[in-house]
Design an enzyme around this catalytic site. Sequence first.
Site, mmCIF file in Angstrom:
data_model
loop_
_atom_site.group_PDB
_atom_site.id
_atom_site.type_symbol
_atom_site.label_atom_id
_atom_site.label_comp_id
_atom_site.label_asym_id
_atom_site.label_seq_id
_atom_site.Cartn_x
_atom_site.Cartn_y
_atom_site.Cartn_z
ATOM 1 N N ASP A 106 0.855 -1.188 0.000
ATOM 2 C CA ASP A 106 0.000 0.000 0.000
ATOM 3 C C ASP A 106 0.890 1.236 0.000
ATOM 4 O O ASP A 106 2.114 1.146 0.146
ATOM 5 C CB ASP A 106 -0.883 -0.050 1.247
ATOM 6 C CG ASP A 106 -2.072 0.888 1.170
ATOM 7 O OD1 ASP A 106 -2.291 1.488 0.106
ATOM 8 O OD2 ASP A 106 -2.792 1.008 2.175
ATOM 9 N N GLU A 145 2.573 4.908 -4.198
ATOM 10 C CA GLU A 145 2.591 5.811 -5.368
ATOM 11 C C GLU A 145 3.969 6.462 -5.607
ATOM 12 O O GLU A 145 4.234 6.743 -6.785
ATOM 13 C CB GLU A 145 1.518 6.894 -5.191
ATOM 14 C CG GLU A 145 0.102 6.384 -5.277
ATOM 15 C CD GLU A 145 -0.311 5.558 -4.055
ATOM 16 O OE1 GLU A 145 -1.053 4.585 -4.229
ATOM 17 O OE2 GLU A 145 0.125 5.895 -2.945
ATOM 18 N N ASP A 191 -8.795 3.910 -2.148
ATOM 19 C CA ASP A 191 -9.584 4.372 -1.003
ATOM 20 C C ASP A 191 -10.881 5.014 -1.470
ATOM 21 O O ASP A 191 -11.033 6.243 -1.475
ATOM 22 C CB ASP A 191 -8.759 5.357 -0.170
ATOM 23 C CG ASP A 191 -7.546 4.692 0.459
ATOM 24 O OD1 ASP A 191 -7.526 3.461 0.512
ATOM 25 O OD2 ASP A 191 -6.622 5.419 0.880
#
Length: 991
Positions: free
Chosen positions: A424, A427, A502
């Site tokens: 997670d 990015e 999300d």
Amino acid sequence: MSAFNLRSVLCVATLLIASQVASAQWRHLGALSAFDLNESVLTLRCGEAVVRVEAVSEHIVRVRLAPAGTFGRDFSWAVLDTTPKGKFVMTSEENDKIAVSTGAVSVVVHRDPCRLEVLDGEGKVLAADDPGRGMAWEANAGEQPSNGRHGAVRVWQRLDDWVAIYGLGEKTGPLNKRGRSWTMWNTDAYGYGPTRDPIYKSIPFFLSARDGRFHGVFFDNPWRSSFDFDHAERNLLSFGAEGGEMNYYVIAGPLPKDVIRRYTDLTGRMEMPPLWSVGYHQCRYSYFPESRVREVATTFREKKIPCDVIYFDIDYMDEYRCFTWSERSFPQPKKLIDDLHAMGLRTVAIIDPAIKHEPGYFVYDAGTEIDAWVKKPGGETYVGRVWPGKAVFPDFTNPKVRKWWGDLYAPFLEACGIDGIWNDMNEPADFDGPNHSVPLDLRHDNEGEEASHLACHNIYGMQMVRATMEGLKRARPDQRPMAITRATYAGGQRYGATWTGDNTSNWEHLRMSVPMVLNLGVSGIPFVGPDIGGFANGATGELYARWIQVGSLFPFCRSHTAWGNPDQEPWSYGPEIEQIARESIERRYALLPYMYTLLEEATRTGIPMVRPIWLEFPHAWAPDQAFMLGSELFVLPIVHADARDFHHWLPPGAWFDVHSDRFHQEGEPVPIDAGLRNLPMFVRAGAIIPHQSVVQSTMETPAEPMILDVWPFGESTGTLYEDDGETFAHKRGVYRRTSFRCVADDRHVTFTVSAPEGSYVPKDRTPLLRLHGLSGSIERVVCEGADASRRASSDHPATDSTVRAPGGFHRHSESRAWLVRMLQDDGESQKVTVTLRAPEKHPATPVRFDFKDADRDVAYQNDFVAPTVTDRGLRLSVHSVWDPFIFLPRLSLDAGELSVLRIRLSTEHTTKIGVHFASVRDGSVAERSYLAFDVTADGAAHDYTVDLRDASEGKWTGTVYSVRLDLDENVRPAELVHIESLSFERAVKQE
């Protein structure tokens, strides 16, 4: 999970605006001055600029631009092999243009200015440069970067009317991406809205569709890129990047499946996941301490709600240090996970890229020792801020760092027994950095050719999950790994599953989740799903019920919610919603053999498990929320609050309602029950869908491991794929692929199981055949094996509904399906012949329609007011003159017996009636199976007789199941039409 604030929003908005501002320094490709053609490459010289057109394969061409005349290294994070393998042949050389062809694709080069057109084998234009702009670059493109930024590149191409655009991976909004501009820049986008762009993933690939013909374009440039489809300027598309190379592939179709197969030939396909990963997953931020995890696991088993996976979010760690456990919350993680395994539950733990900046912490020390961290331009390690506070970031573009990172998993897995890893925040997210990420001028190894973060940002998450996947394989070489990533780039499907980030607990996000999953699937990433129920905020009971109904049919199936939200387990909303959730998850587990087969297909072909309607029916239309589960199941989820019953059109062909077995057909507006417990699903007539009895986890052996649900209709086929679900033995041929064939007519259903392919041997089983939608009852069943000595038959229904004996049959009291027990599965072929009872009527008896139940028996198009039955027959009132028609009740009549149509009707204005027929052999209601007859429009009833044999000219063959009556000429609004009687005479067949 994610942190989010106003500063992040403003950064995103500023950067997006900046990225879309057109440069005043564009230099466009000039006249062609020379060209050179070798076997696979056409080189075009236009002043200092050089364009290479490569024959990647017979159906794919690649275009590269070097503004300064020199190409950099030919390297791709996405494409498996950049070596061209096709061949060009010069097809024309004229004063104004030249043309080359691979056979399936042609490239036309206009000389002045140099502009490209790519056409398919039929001469249809796939991609055509805009004459005024074509390819262009900023003045400093190809030069050494200043301040970490290269010059931009871009191409402008024509975009005709009625062209739809699909793909682009994970994007918000509708399925069709035309009419907007889109940016590729992996972004931590907590609670993103329906117009937010960009978000977590960058897949610069799209499909273009018009009139049922498709082609694809893949822009292989990981820099920040953008795509504009008819937004900045009408009938124009453009794409480009802030730096890097103009490097794109044009992929011919014409079918959408052709495009997806060829795109995934380039970028790779997912590997076969472990079977447990296809089960239901339960997650929240966070389940802790240990007692809470045990409570959730025990509740699943006590309530008999199937579940395979429980997640550990960041609070399992010791102060958010990756590869550690909190001794306070989880004093004995290995024992906990062993106990969960004993309950049939697997576990997945989160691992983020941000490593706590703390000398003495073993991961930080080991990474520092090998110089693993991303650097500032001056060589100093960059320190950002994420969950553990000050944090450093591994440079996953460096092979040495990927190897080190992957090797961290072996001791971690050995110590705790975790089954899968969830990457997670990759990015990467940085709470204090620009755009909620790290600074753009950081330096990366970039696989041996140093580059700024601008060039590597979009592949950072992909290379992290690559390192994870490779490390898991080394740690457990005999077990298929499960890795999940939030951020990725094209080709990321090779390394793991993903989810749509999300999302938010609202109806808009439920509706949006379907096109997001569909577009990711056709973009090469099939193992995907949303957080069921939504991550941000909290779902209502009704929203959760609707979401788990559809989410339970997605490839990756996980409920998840954020810190501080209400509980979001299946039982959290009361008994009614709990039962809906249970039924939805049970449906998934019953369908696991079918879904696992579809995932295996994705590993070979790239065709996703969950499909847009146009993937199976390229000319068909459907709303964004409808989809196909494989090729056989049409799903129409309810995605609005307080939904009411409605009507909906089905895709082409013939269909059965999964719940009622009621028959429907193309063009028929089908009544949809919008009740909260109902998920509308329709199965294609003829479908063969493998099922199993429901289990609580994939570790459990089903009581009925092989159930074959069949809706007999003409001739049809199906497939079942099986392997051990855990190891890589399937790559060595230890799998089983079984093919099925069903042939049905008015009196017989013949079901054949082929000898399987592969050496995998499942546990002993005796398959159960479930026959749906039969028009009559069973008279006799005969089962025959490959060995003549293996034979069983029965002439009477079994008294035991479980039907234990081979050859036995019984009608299920609730589903009304016929259960037929086959011979034991011995790895050889077998055949089941089912004989149906003959109809009571004599073959020459006319087929008459009395229309006693108009609502059920007559399907009408919306151009009619709902028909009613009077003492004069069927009464119709025209609502609209746009081709009104009705379907007659389902027939089951050999077309060769059709002799005469007799009809008594009255019309007020209509002067011509059309009749369409469709048969099992020709499922489409087409103009070629059409006749018309003139009628007298005076409001009085008249008798009409039509000789069908003369009219059909032998075109109607097989069993006729559909008859459609059209009002063809001089129709008026509010016109009344009465059909007093209608019958078909049947010819007696001559022996």
